[in-house]
Scaffold this motif. Structure first.
Motif, PDB file in Angstrom:
ATOM      1  N   SER A 125       0.830  -1.210   0.000  1.00  0.00           N
ATOM      2  CA  SER A 125       0.000   0.000   0.000  1.00  0.00           C
ATOM      3  C   SER A 125       0.863   1.258   0.000  1.00  0.00           C
ATOM      4  N   THR A 181       0.474   3.846   1.618  1.00  0.00           N
ATOM      5  CA  THR A 181       0.673   4.328   2.991  1.00  0.00           C
ATOM      6  C   THR A 181       1.922   3.709   3.606  1.00  0.00           C
ATOM      7  N   LEU A 182       2.041   2.378   3.474  1.00  0.00           N
ATOM      8  CA  LEU A 182       3.219   1.708   4.050  1.00  0.00           C
ATOM      9  C   LEU A 182       4.496   2.206   3.384  1.00  0.00           C
ATOM     10  N   MET A 197       4.985   5.182   2.159  1.00  0.00           N
ATOM     11  CA  MET A 197       5.299   6.515   2.682  1.00  0.00           C
ATOM     12  C   MET A 197       5.862   6.411   4.089  1.00  0.00           C
ATOM     13  N   VAL A 198       5.341   5.450   4.878  1.00  0.00           N
ATOM     14  CA  VAL A 198       5.871   5.254   6.233  1.00  0.00           C
ATOM     15  C   VAL A 198       7.353   4.897   6.145  1.00  0.00           C
ATOM     16  N   ARG A 223       9.495   5.410   3.632  1.00  0.00           N
ATOM     17  CA  ARG A 223      10.282   6.537   3.121  1.00  0.00           C
ATOM     18  C   ARG A 223      10.441   7.600   4.200  1.00  0.00           C
ATOM     19  N   GLY A 224       9.392   7.752   5.007  1.00  0.00           N
ATOM     20  CA  GLY A 224       9.433   8.747   6.076  1.00  0.00           C
ATOM     21  C   GLY A 224      10.512   8.450   7.107  1.00  0.00           C
ATOM     22  N   TYR A 225      10.867   7.179   7.243  1.00  0.00           N
ATOM     23  CA  TYR A 225      11.955   6.813   8.154  1.00  0.00           C
ATOM     24  C   TYR A 225      13.305   6.966   7.473  1.00  0.00           C
ATOM     25  N   LEU A 279      14.192   5.391   4.809  1.00  0.00           N
ATOM     26  CA  LEU A 279      14.647   4.142   4.201  1.00  0.00           C
ATOM     27  C   LEU A 279      14.629   4.270   2.682  1.00  0.00           C
ATOM     28  N   ARG A 321      13.239  -4.154   4.574  1.00  0.00           N
ATOM     29  CA  ARG A 321      12.515  -3.873   5.816  1.00  0.00           C
ATOM     30  C   ARG A 321      11.045  -3.546   5.590  1.00  0.00           C
ATOM     31  N   ILE A 322      10.710  -3.098   4.394  1.00  0.00           N
ATOM     32  CA  ILE A 322       9.312  -2.734   4.136  1.00  0.00           C
ATOM     33  C   ILE A 322       8.698  -3.649   3.066  1.00  0.00           C
ATOM     34  N   PRO A 365       8.708  -7.888   3.826  1.00  0.00           N
ATOM     35  CA  PRO A 365       7.696  -8.367   4.776  1.00  0.00           C
ATOM     36  C   PRO A 365       6.278  -8.013   4.372  1.00  0.00           C
ATOM     37  N   ALA A 366       6.085  -6.842   3.765  1.00  0.00           N
ATOM     38  CA  ALA A 366       4.728  -6.455   3.378  1.00  0.00           C
ATOM     39  C   ALA A 366       4.211  -7.338   2.247  1.00  0.00           C
ATOM     40  N   TRP A 412       0.498 -12.659  11.777  1.00  0.00           N
ATOM     41  CA  TRP A 412       0.378 -11.214  11.555  1.00  0.00           C
ATOM     42  C   TRP A 412      -0.980 -10.833  10.979  1.00  0.00           C
TER      43      TRP A 412
END
Lengths: 283, 294
Positions: free
Chosen positions: B183, B185-186, B188-189, B191-193, B195, B203-204, B207-208, B290
């Protein structure tokens, strides 16, 4: 606020205006948007989401961007987040132009899928800390646990997001942002998908968190009520292309008392502005 | 038009005709289910019973047929299975097959990973991946055997070539579908860190996209296992190293039909173990836990 209650007099009195526009000390802006035009392409059109929007956010401000659906508020937030580049104008954080995403801007989204589903509530926060700051694992875990207690999720450290309710997920998302120690927290309608009761509680808790750590916050919403409850300043955007049509300072200490007469009048004034611009607008 | 005002009458239980007279006997809140029914509720127990019935049917039919060259009895097959395992002939061949499988599967995995990494980072890479999977996914691995023989000669290299082909396309297709399905959103989360590059992918994205990746791994395993057995059958005769396919081929030539059946049995047992133990456990420990199961 000492003005007398006049329920049948919607226009703001001079006294109201004086109280509402009371920027006590001129603040050094933390974030400046200068003439920001945002455009994006769909298969058939190039849409202009916002046109030459300018505003400043001071440190510790709770700025609310209020506007009807499709006025480019979310797009604006993504541009501040660095995920979209302005077609014109620039956005500065601490005097530096924003060119890409960074840890100095934390984001909370409306979607419930913003937590990493493969990590527990605790691990989500620890992941945020460990990716953005230099700490040991133990320190990060400690800090995350303190934060979880602060947002009333003390017993849910080891729950995976799929087993948390919508409100709990948004709490974790907010805690995760606080953990990163971003300069500014960008919130994109984080409570829009919650039921009315949970939303009310979340607003109160967010304000409580804010009075504790006084973070700078930019909050996007299409609810006038939410804007008045949460904002220390409200900027109203017109429908697409979004432009700033009005700006209000709400310098009231009892910020979340919606029955405050000045706020009642302000609410009516804002709805008139929004209704005038967008006849289809509804709260 | 006047509507009558709403009237509210507090009702006494007795007025509603309830709880009047003798109290109705209530069923017990919880009743013990008999042991036999409880056991029969367990799916493996039911399947085990079915398996036993099938084995008995096989045994009776084969005994009645009385021709070990056409259909050996179940008992003889099991005996042959244990005998060839004890003598090491079957186990050696199984180990050989598994060794090749691991090498080819690992190579396929790495190549599929590289291909999808290229695909998510560049647009030309995307086109390349879509083009290749679109074409080669339709090509049965066995159809490449003659070409493999021409290029690599008889031996492991040819088998590995066709197996890598059987793994890489379905795996790359699924990993890529998983990556593109992550998604916004994930993303952007992540990239916001801050990464990007490998950190962002591992890391994103990985697993996603794990539900899709696991599906790809399962399909890749099934394809490569079948391809391996088939390839061993076709030119195991000259590769010398053996393998389960070669074992079966050889036993047919030696008219040891019970051994041939025990080879087939080994293929099924390994397949069941890998699918139900390895992949199921992997799923339970990750995407099921999960709440991400497709």
């Amino acid at each position: 606020m000492k003005s007398s209650v006049k329920e049948d007099a919607p226009p703001l009195t001079e006294e109201d205006l004086a109280a509402l526009h009371a920027p006590a000390v001129p603040r050094e802006p933390l974030l400046r948007a200068r003439g920001v035009t945002l455009q994006y392409n769909t298969p058939e059109y190039m849409l202009t989401a916002t046109y030459r929007v300018s505003f400043d956010i001071g440190r510790g401000d709770r700025l609310v961007l209020l506007g009807p659906s499709g006025c480019g508020k979310s797009t604006l937030l993504k541009a501040i987040g660095g995920h979209i580049h302005p077609a014109e104008g620039e956005i500065l954080l601490d005097g530096k132009v924003i060119t890409r995403p960074g840890i100095d801007r934390g984001m909370v989204f409306q979607e419930f899928d913003q937590l990493l589903p493969w990590k527990t509530a605790l691990e989500n926060i620890v992941f945020a800390i460990r990716n953005t700051r230099r700490t040991t694992k133990a320190e990060a875990v400690n800090e995350a646990q303190v934060l979880l207690k602060k947002i009333n999720l003390g017993g849910f450290e080891h729950s995976y997001p799929h087993s948390l309710s919508g409100g709990m997920k948004q709490r974790v998302a907010i805690a995760r942002c606080l953990a990163v120690h971003s300069a500014i927290i960008l919130m994109d309608e984080p409570f829009a998908s919650l039921d009315a009761l949970t939303r009310r509680k979340m607003q109160e808790d967010l304000l409580a968190l804010w009075s504790e750590s006084r973070f700078t916050m930019l909050f996007v919403t299409h609810s006038i009520e939410e804007a008045l409850i949460l904002g220390s300043r409200v900027i109203i955007l017109s429908p697409r292309p979004g432009r700033v049509t009005a700006e209000f300072d709400i310098d009231i200490t009892a910020h979340n008392e919606l029955d405050n007469p000045a706020l009642i009048r302000l609410r009516e004034r804002i709805s008139r502005i929004l209704l005038g611009d967008a006849p289809e607008y509804s709260i | 038009m006047q509507t009558p005002p709403a009237q509210i009458f507090p009702l006494h239980p007795a007025d509603r005709g309830l709880n009047s007279g003798a109290p109705e006997p209530l069923p017990p809140a919880a009743e013990k289910i008999s042991a036999a029914r409880r056991i029969f509720r367990i799916s493996p127990v039911r399947k085990g019973l079915l398996l036993a019935v099938l084995a008995i049917f096989w045994q009776v039919y084969a005994a009645a047929l009385g021709n070990e060259l056409v259909l050996p009895t179940f008992a003889n097959t099991v005996a042959a299975f244990f005998r060839s395992c004890m003598e090491g002939e079957l186990t050696n061949n199984i180990l050989n097959s598994l060794k090749i499988l691991c090498v080819a599967y690992g190579m396929g995995l790495v190549l599929a990973g590289l291909l999808t990494t290229l695909a998510v980072t560049t647009r030309l890479g995307t086109d390349l991946l879509e083009l290749c999977t679109g074409m080669f996914n339709l090509l049965p691995a066995i159809a490449l055997l003659p070409l493999a023989l021409l290029w690599f000669g008889l031996g492991y290299a040819s088998i590995i070539f066709v197996m890598v082909h059987s793994v890489i396309w379905p795996l790359a297709l699924n990993i890529y579908a998983g990556f593109t399905g992550v998604s916004p959103t994930l993303r952007m989360v992540g990239r916001g860190y801050g990464l990007s590059g490998a950190g962002f992918i591992f890391r994103i994205l990985v697993p996603a996209a794990l539900p899709h990746i696991l599906t790809g791994l399962k399909i890749g395993w099934a394809f490569s296992w079948r391809t391996l057995i088939a390839a061993e059958l076709v030119f195991g005769t000259n590769s010398g190293g053996g393998g389960i396919g070669w074992f079966i081929f050889e036993k047919k030539n030696q008219l040891e039909i019970a051994e041939l059946f025990s080879g087939l049995m080994a293929i099924i047992i390994i397949g069941v173990l890998v699918e139900n133990l390895f992949f199921k456990t992997l799923e339970n420990r990750t995407i099921r836990k999960w709440g991400m199961k497709l």
